[in-house]
Design an enzyme around this catalytic site. Structure first.
Site, PDB file in Angstrom:
ATOM      1  N   GLY A   1      -2.727   5.153   7.178  1.00 11.61           N
ATOM      2  CA  GLY A   1      -1.714   5.410   7.521  1.00 11.61           C
ATOM      3  C   GLY A   1      -0.481   5.023   6.327  1.00 11.61           C
ATOM      4  O   GLY A   1       0.584   5.772   6.209  1.00 11.61           O
ATOM      5  N   ASP A   2      -1.259   4.133   5.781  1.00 11.01           N
ATOM      6  CA  ASP A   2       0.032   3.707   4.515  1.00 11.01           C
ATOM      7  C   ASP A   2      -0.065   4.779   3.413  1.00 11.01           C
ATOM      8  O   ASP A   2       1.042   5.313   3.120  1.00 11.01           O
ATOM      9  CB  ASP A   2      -0.607   2.364   3.671  1.00 11.01           C
ATOM     10  CG  ASP A   2      -0.673   1.207   4.780  1.00 11.01           C
ATOM     11  OD1 ASP A   2       0.214   1.197   5.654  1.00 11.01           O
ATOM     12  OD2 ASP A   2      -1.516   0.226   4.462  1.00 11.01           O
TER      13      ASP A   2
ATOM     14  N   GLY B   1      -4.294  10.305  14.778  1.00  9.16           N
ATOM     15  CA  GLY B   1      -5.804  10.107  14.333  1.00  9.16           C
ATOM     16  C   GLY B   1      -6.430  11.608  14.627  1.00  9.16           C
ATOM     17  O   GLY B   1      -5.986  12.408  13.673  1.00  9.16           O
TER      18      GLY B   1
ATOM     19  N   ASN C   1       0.769  -1.043  -0.029  1.00  4.78           N
ATOM     20  CA  ASN C   1       0.008  -0.126   0.005  1.00  4.78           C
ATOM     21  C   ASN C   1       0.976   1.372  -0.104  1.00  4.78           C
ATOM     22  O   ASN C   1       0.510   2.147  -0.929  1.00  4.78           O
ATOM     23  CB  ASN C   1      -1.037   0.135   1.384  1.00  4.78           C
ATOM     24  CG  ASN C   1      -1.970  -0.890   1.364  1.00  4.78           C
ATOM     25  OD1 ASN C   1      -2.189  -1.599   0.361  1.00  4.78           O
ATOM     26  ND2 ASN C   1      -2.453  -1.308   2.287  1.00  4.78           N
TER      27      ASN C   1
ATOM     28  N   GLY D   1      -4.379  14.937  14.322  1.00  2.00           N
ATOM     29  CA  GLY D   1      -3.465  15.402  13.341  1.00  2.00           C
ATOM     30  C   GLY D   1      -2.193  14.545  13.292  1.00  2.00           C
ATOM     31  O   GLY D   1      -2.353  13.328  13.611  1.00  2.00           O
TER      32      GLY D   1
HETATM   33  O1  RIB Z   1      -2.644  -0.717   6.719  1.00  2.00           O
HETATM   34  C1  RIB Z   1      -3.870  -1.270   5.998  1.00  2.00           C
HETATM   35  C2  RIB Z   1      -3.448  -2.718   5.509  1.00  2.00           C
HETATM   36  O2  RIB Z   1      -2.980  -3.416   6.824  1.00  2.00           O
HETATM   37  C3  RIB Z   1      -4.257  -3.596   4.880  1.00  2.00           C
HETATM   38  O3  RIB Z   1      -4.228  -3.259   3.431  1.00  2.00           O
HETATM   39  C4  RIB Z   1      -3.917  -4.991   5.404  1.00  2.00           C
HETATM   40  O4  RIB Z   1      -3.380  -5.688   4.413  1.00  2.00           O
HETATM   41  C5  RIB Z   1      -3.041  -4.773   6.532  1.00  2.00           C
HETATM   42  O5  RIB Z   1      -1.649  -5.265   6.186  1.00  2.00           O
END
Ligand code: RIB
Length: 309
Positions: free
Chosen positions: A253-254, A224, A44, A227
């Protein structure tokens, strides 16, 4: 000139059910919809950085199965480099069981890492020159830790800037943390690693100081609703969460980490990069899914201009 970004991390297939509310332990609730798609924190973050315009290569591992083709098909469609997508001979591709509350947009996740939890010393060796040639290496904690430590050692010796998103939360030794340049936990992960419960900016500062005492150079903590917070050797700053219509917070977060490293790779300072992360995370929660919800550079620029210019 843009620095090269390498993301070394997990790929899993996300199996996501939406429900009017999340079940309590032992309870069954009726869901309203199901979706299957590419996920895993490493993947991600790689997709987020790629869509944001970074020169990025992902290293991950899948099984020789249908779920593995979910990764390779998606990366090809995105125009991503697939030279470092290793295949495990016996382990299946990992998966994540995700429930999303459609009223609050909150989620619960169980990850089974599968093939990406079985990265071998040979896989790491095959990636050595890629890691050594990176300007920025972005890591998470969803692959097997023995491989992660070896990757950190290679990058540290080569002088590569290491950004660690310590998710999902796990304890790490001071020996590992001192090799990390920038750490990007959320408040829960920061508490696990520093022992500081974070409820406000002062707590975030305290936790950041603990990281710095352990040798981490710069600290970013996502908070969260409060901020996102950043601290370098000279100053600290909290930037507010952006107000958007959230429908699915999974992968926010990703998205933050992908947008953040893209900006660092373009030479932006820590606090500007924090704002790019903030904008990328905010945009991702307005769409369903994880990797597919990552925003384009045009979307990021538009919200950045509107918010910060
Ligand atoms: O951060 C979200 C991710 O956490 C999801 O895509 C899931 O696969 C887990 O790894």
């Amino acid at each position: 000139m843009k620095k090269k970004v390498v993301v070394f991390g997990s790929f899993v297939v996300d199996l996501t059910g939406r429900t009017p509310r999340l079940p309590v332990p032992g309870e069954t609730v009726m869901g309203t919809s199901f979706a299957m798609g590419p996920g895993g924190k490493g993947s991600n973050q790689a997709v987020a950085a790629h869509r944001a315009g970074a020169d990025m290569t992902l290293v991950t591992k899948v099984g020789k199965d249908v779920f593995g083709t979910v990764a390779t098909d998606f990366y090809k469609e995105e125009g991503m480099d697939t030279s470092y997508i290793f295949e495990d001979e016996s382990k299946e591709t990992g998966c994540a069981l995700i429930s999303v509350d459609e009223n609050t947009a909150q989620n619960e996740i169980v990850v089974i890492s599968g093939a990406c939890g079985n990265i071998t010393p040979e896989d790491v060796e095959k990636s050595r020159s890629l890691i050594e040639s990176a300007g920025i290496l972005l890591l998470q904690l969803e692959i097997n830790l023995d491989a992660l430590y070896k990757v950190i050692d290679i990058a540290h010796e080569a002088g590569v800037t290491i950004v660690l998103n310590p998710a999902p939360a796990a304890e790490l030794s001071d020996e590992v943390l001192r090799k990390i340049d920038i750490v990007t936990p959320n408040e829960t992960e920061a508490q696990v690693l520093t022992g500081v419960k974070i409820e406000n900016e002062a707590d975030a500062k305290k936790a950041a100081k603990v990281f710095m005492d352990k040798g981490v150079k710069e600290v970013v903590i996502t908070l969260g609703s409060l901020g996102a917070f950043a601290m370098d050797q000279e100053k600290s700053e909290l930037v507010e969460r952006l107000n958007v219509d959230a429908i699915d917070t999974t992968g926010a977060g990703d998205a933050f980490n992908g947008g953040f490293v893209m900006a660092l790779a373009e030479g932006k300072d820590l606090f500007t990069a924090l704002r790019y992360g903030n904008v990328t995370g905010a945009l991702s929660v307005t769409k369903l899914g994880t990797a597919p919800s990552m925003p384009s550079r045009e979307e990021i620029n538009a919200l950045y201009e509107k918010t910060y210019s």
